[in-house]
Scaffold this motif. Structure first.
Motif, mmCIF file in Angstrom:
data_model
loop_
_atom_site.group_PDB
_atom_site.id
_atom_site.type_symbol
_atom_site.label_atom_id
_atom_site.label_comp_id
_atom_site.label_asym_id
_atom_site.label_seq_id
_atom_site.Cartn_x
_atom_site.Cartn_y
_atom_site.Cartn_z
ATOM 1 N N ILE A 83 10.642 0.338 -2.443
ATOM 2 C CA ILE A 83 10.758 1.171 -3.655
ATOM 3 C C ILE A 83 9.339 1.394 -4.184
ATOM 4 O O ILE A 83 8.669 0.444 -4.583
ATOM 5 C CB ILE A 83 11.717 0.533 -4.695
ATOM 6 C CG1 ILE A 83 11.702 1.303 -6.009
ATOM 7 C CG2 ILE A 83 11.479 -0.946 -4.907
ATOM 8 C CD1 ILE A 83 12.835 0.922 -6.970
ATOM 9 N N ASP A 84 8.894 2.643 -4.131
ATOM 10 C CA ASP A 84 7.466 2.925 -4.321
ATOM 11 C C ASP A 84 7.121 3.500 -5.696
ATOM 12 O O ASP A 84 7.452 4.661 -5.995
ATOM 13 C CB ASP A 84 6.999 3.950 -3.274
ATOM 14 C CG ASP A 84 6.917 3.374 -1.881
ATOM 15 O OD1 ASP A 84 7.079 2.142 -1.729
ATOM 16 O OD2 ASP A 84 6.663 4.151 -0.944
ATOM 17 N N PRO A 85 6.381 2.760 -6.502
ATOM 18 C CA PRO A 85 5.902 3.340 -7.765
ATOM 19 C C PRO A 85 5.040 4.586 -7.565
ATOM 20 O O PRO A 85 5.014 5.451 -8.441
ATOM 21 C CB PRO A 85 5.097 2.192 -8.395
ATOM 22 C CG PRO A 85 5.706 0.947 -7.812
ATOM 23 C CD PRO A 85 6.086 1.324 -6.407
ATOM 24 N N HIS A 86 4.332 4.724 -6.443
ATOM 25 C CA HIS A 86 3.434 5.890 -6.337
ATOM 26 C C HIS A 86 4.158 7.178 -5.924
ATOM 27 O O HIS A 86 3.515 8.203 -5.721
ATOM 28 C CB HIS A 86 2.194 5.604 -5.461
ATOM 29 C CG HIS A 86 2.390 5.530 -3.975
ATOM 30 N ND1 HIS A 86 1.489 4.882 -3.169
ATOM 31 C CD2 HIS A 86 3.332 6.002 -3.132
ATOM 32 C CE1 HIS A 86 1.869 4.976 -1.902
ATOM 33 N NE2 HIS A 86 2.999 5.648 -1.858
ATOM 34 N N LYS A 87 5.478 7.131 -5.859
ATOM 35 C CA LYS A 87 6.218 8.378 -5.630
ATOM 36 C C LYS A 87 6.834 8.790 -6.975
ATOM 37 O O LYS A 87 6.099 9.163 -7.885
ATOM 38 C CB LYS A 87 7.243 8.179 -4.504
ATOM 39 C CG LYS A 87 6.552 7.870 -3.156
ATOM 40 C CD LYS A 87 7.511 7.900 -1.997
ATOM 41 C CE LYS A 87 6.806 7.839 -0.648
ATOM 42 N NZ LYS A 87 6.160 6.550 -0.358
ATOM 43 N N VAL A 119 17.183 -1.400 2.599
ATOM 44 C CA VAL A 119 17.363 -0.085 1.986
ATOM 45 C C VAL A 119 15.988 0.516 1.718
ATOM 46 O O VAL A 119 15.154 -0.088 1.033
ATOM 47 C CB VAL A 119 18.168 -0.180 0.666
ATOM 48 C CG1 VAL A 119 18.160 1.151 -0.065
ATOM 49 C CG2 VAL A 119 19.596 -0.604 0.969
ATOM 50 N N ASP A 120 15.775 1.692 2.268
ATOM 51 C CA ASP A 120 14.524 2.400 2.012
ATOM 52 C C ASP A 120 14.741 3.358 0.841
ATOM 53 O O ASP A 120 15.246 4.468 1.003
ATOM 54 C CB ASP A 120 14.083 3.161 3.268
ATOM 55 C CG ASP A 120 12.721 3.837 3.061
ATOM 56 O OD1 ASP A 120 12.200 3.787 1.923
ATOM 57 O OD2 ASP A 120 12.194 4.416 4.027
ATOM 58 N N ALA A 121 14.348 2.878 -0.347
ATOM 59 C CA ALA A 121 14.441 3.699 -1.556
ATOM 60 C C ALA A 121 13.025 4.051 -2.017
ATOM 61 O O ALA A 121 12.752 4.122 -3.213
ATOM 62 C CB ALA A 121 15.196 2.959 -2.646
ATOM 63 N N SER A 161 0.836 -1.212 0.000
ATOM 64 C CA SER A 161 0.000 0.000 0.000
ATOM 65 C C SER A 161 0.866 1.255 0.000
ATOM 66 O O SER A 161 0.371 2.357 -0.169
ATOM 67 C CB SER A 161 -0.907 0.003 1.232
ATOM 68 O OG SER A 161 -0.116 -0.127 2.398
ATOM 69 N N GLY A 162 2.162 1.088 0.224
ATOM 70 C CA GLY A 162 3.057 2.243 0.232
ATOM 71 C C GLY A 162 4.341 1.911 0.965
ATOM 72 O O GLY A 162 4.574 0.749 1.358
ATOM 73 N N GLY A 163 5.149 2.941 1.165
ATOM 74 C CA GLY A 163 6.438 2.732 1.808
ATOM 75 C C GLY A 163 6.307 2.267 3.246
ATOM 76 O O GLY A 163 7.138 1.500 3.744
ATOM 77 N N THR A 164 5.278 2.734 3.923
ATOM 78 C CA THR A 164 5.101 2.348 5.326
ATOM 79 C C THR A 164 4.939 0.840 5.454
ATOM 80 O O THR A 164 5.619 0.181 6.251
ATOM 81 C CB THR A 164 3.882 3.085 5.918
ATOM 82 O OG1 THR A 164 4.138 4.483 5.846
ATOM 83 C CG2 THR A 164 3.616 2.675 7.353
ATOM 84 N N GLU A 165 4.038 0.283 4.641
ATOM 85 C CA GLU A 165 3.817 -1.169 4.715
ATOM 86 C C GLU A 165 5.098 -1.930 4.368
ATOM 87 O O GLU A 165 5.446 -2.917 5.029
ATOM 88 C CB GLU A 165 2.676 -1.601 3.788
ATOM 89 C CG GLU A 165 2.432 -3.099 3.866
ATOM 90 C CD GLU A 165 1.323 -3.610 2.947
ATOM 91 O OE1 GLU A 165 0.479 -2.817 2.501
ATOM 92 O OE2 GLU A 165 1.325 -4.827 2.680
ATOM 93 N N ALA A 166 5.785 -1.484 3.327
ATOM 94 C CA ALA A 166 7.011 -2.194 2.920
ATOM 95 C C ALA A 166 8.051 -2.143 4.038
ATOM 96 O O ALA A 166 8.725 -3.143 4.327
ATOM 97 C CB ALA A 166 7.555 -1.589 1.631
ATOM 98 N N ASN A 167 8.182 -0.993 4.687
ATOM 99 C CA ASN A 167 9.148 -0.891 5.780
ATOM 100 C C ASN A 167 8.756 -1.777 6.966
ATOM 101 O O ASN A 167 9.601 -2.429 7.582
ATOM 102 C CB ASN A 167 9.293 0.573 6.218
ATOM 103 C CG ASN A 167 10.103 1.390 5.218
ATOM 104 O OD1 ASN A 167 10.829 0.828 4.397
ATOM 105 N ND2 ASN A 167 9.986 2.706 5.269
ATOM 106 N N ILE A 168 7.470 -1.783 7.288
ATOM 107 C CA ILE A 168 7.015 -2.645 8.392
ATOM 108 C C ILE A 168 7.321 -4.114 8.071
ATOM 109 O O ILE A 168 7.840 -4.862 8.909
ATOM 110 C CB ILE A 168 5.495 -2.450 8.647
ATOM 111 C CG1 ILE A 168 5.233 -1.055 9.218
ATOM 112 C CG2 ILE A 168 4.957 -3.530 9.586
ATOM 113 C CD1 ILE A 168 3.749 -0.677 9.310
HETATM 114 C C1 LIG Z 1 11.993 7.437 2.465
HETATM 115 C C2 LIG Z 1 10.552 7.159 2.745
HETATM 116 N N1 LIG Z 1 10.192 5.954 3.201
HETATM 117 C C3 LIG Z 1 8.916 5.645 3.467
HETATM 118 C C4 LIG Z 1 7.907 6.568 3.272
HETATM 119 C C5 LIG Z 1 6.481 6.199 3.600
HETATM 120 O O1 LIG Z 1 5.775 6.000 2.419
HETATM 121 P P1 LIG Z 1 4.171 5.995 2.396
HETATM 122 O O2 LIG Z 1 3.748 7.363 2.777
HETATM 123 O O3 LIG Z 1 3.877 5.622 0.975
HETATM 124 O O4 LIG Z 1 3.709 4.964 3.348
HETATM 125 C C6 LIG Z 1 8.232 7.836 2.794
HETATM 126 C C7 LIG Z 1 7.186 8.847 2.575
HETATM 127 O O5 LIG Z 1 7.399 9.916 2.116
HETATM 128 C C8 LIG Z 1 9.584 8.146 2.528
HETATM 129 O O6 LIG Z 1 9.973 9.364 2.092
#
Ligand SMILES: Cc1ncc(COP(=O)(O)O)c(C=O)c1O
Length: 361
Positions: A201-205, A173-175, A70-77
């Motif tokens: 790595i987020d396509p929605h960014k 790596v948080d890309a 769903s986004g970077g947050t989920e991937a990081n978790i």
């Molecule tokens: C480096 C990085 N990681 C993770 C996130 C979290 O992504 P999301 O808001 O899609 O959950 C962000 C959001 O800007 C980000 O800049």
């Protein structure tokens, strides 16, 4: 009255952008599909395999595995969850530079791991000595950021990989933001450059897909097994995602954006965004503001609070770093004309501020 979505013409601080037309179209077509149930929705599930292959190509991963989050947050978790499952420690910790995204705080909270935050150096990159001093036998994961949220900086990923390996930890790596611009730079950031185990790595960014479309990549498919649970009532047997029902729109639009833009379209977008960031940094510097060098398309400058507030009052959607600097992210929708208009407003405010207040005496 129907509320319309807001326009992007004054949005300067978001890490989301207008989706590419092909991505928008694909999102609409796949709106009513659920890749969380591949037995029922096989087409979108096949598209997700394409999404992961394309993301793998971008991130230097030969045999890619992962899923569209769903986004970077989920991937990081999920990356933290994998590391927690892999470690033998009963009291695991994860080590992250202070530039790391706040989603890791959520991850640590949810997963019951200790989050050790270490300082950055004077270039806003992970301080390697501080990382070395923080890892120990309970460290499950070292986190590096490739494109930080506040300054767009890239941590020394290969060195972080060595530190992680020396303490038997994994490297994430948080890309999330940087992943779609870094392929066109000299940075060493991906699976081919270093001992990276997992990546966001987020396509929605910068990838120009529709929200929600994040990406989790893992070096080998067995790492996903750490996340898998049985799914008794579905035709598929297990699920590695955090959410159950997911948006097929995110998956389809990620594929459409990447098929259209990788690599030439993303390269020209990077060049345009980077030139815009350098132009803005230069314009701010000429006006006497201290500017953090835009090593990626993100500008931070020490504009006073009162000016910042006045610019927001004029409708500019801008934000500040933790230490109060103005932060502008040169996303694909941010044009030179927008930036020139922003600088024009800044100049008018400055002129007004420098006019002496008339006195009655
Ligand atoms: C480096 C990085 N990681 C993770 C996130 C979290 O992504 P999301 O808001 O899609 O959950 C962000 C959001 O800007 C980000 O800049």
């Amino acid at each position: 009255m129907q509320i319309e979505p807001q326009a992007f013409d004054r949005v300067l601080s978001s890490m989301c952008t207008e989706p590419h037309p092909a991505a928008r179209d694909a999102a609409e077509r796949f709106l009513a599909t659920n890749p969380g149930d591949p037995g029922t929705y096989p087409n979108v599930s096949a598209l997700e395999d394409d999404a992961i292959s394309l993301l793998g190509e971008i991130a230097g991963l030969d045999d890619p595995a992962g899923y569209v989050t769903s986004g970077g947050t989920e991937a990081n978790i999920q990356a933290v969850r994998i590391a927690r499952e892999r470690t033998d420690s009963r009291t695991p910790n994860i080590v992250m530079p202070e530039s790391g995204h706040f989603s890791f705080q959520k991850a640590a909270d949810l997963l019951g791991v200790e989050l050790r935050i270490v300082p950055t150096d004077d270039r806003h990159r992970a301080d390697l000595e501080a990382v070395r001093a923080s890892v120990d036998e309970d460290t499950a994961l070292v986190i590096g950021v490739a494109g930080t949220t506040e300054y767009g900086r890239v941590d020394p990923i290969p060195e972080l990989g060595e530190i992680a390996q020396s303490s038997d930890a994994m490297l994430h790596v948080d890309a999330a933001w940087g992943g779609f611009v870094l392929p066109f730079t000299d940075y060493e950031w991906h699976f081919g450059h270093a001992a990276v185990d997992t990546m966001t790595i987020d396509p929605h960014k910068m990838g120009q897909a529709a929200v929600p479309s994040g990406g989790l990549l893992v070096r080998s498919p067995d790492l996903l097994d750490e996340l898998a649970v049985d799914t008794p009532y579905l035709e598929s047997t297990s699920q590695a995602t955090l959410t159950g029902t997911r948006s097929g729109a995110g998956v389809a639009s990620a594929v459409a954006a990447m098929e259209t833009l990788w690599p030439a379209g993303y390269r020209s977008q990077y060049v345009r965004s980077q030139n815009n960031a350098e132009w803005l940094a230069d314009a701010l510097e000429k006006r006497g503001y201290r500017v953090a060098d835009p090593t990626l398309p993100l500008v931070a400058a020490d504009v006073p609070r009162s000016t910042f507030d006045a610019l927001r009052a004029k409708g500019w959607r801008i934000s500040r770093t933790a230490t109060g600097e103005l932060r502008v992210v040169c996303m694909p929708h941010v044009s030179r004309e927008m930036l020139a208009s922003f600088i024009g407003d800044l100049d008018r405010l400055e002129v007004r501020a420098s006019v002496p207040v008339a006195s009655d005496d």
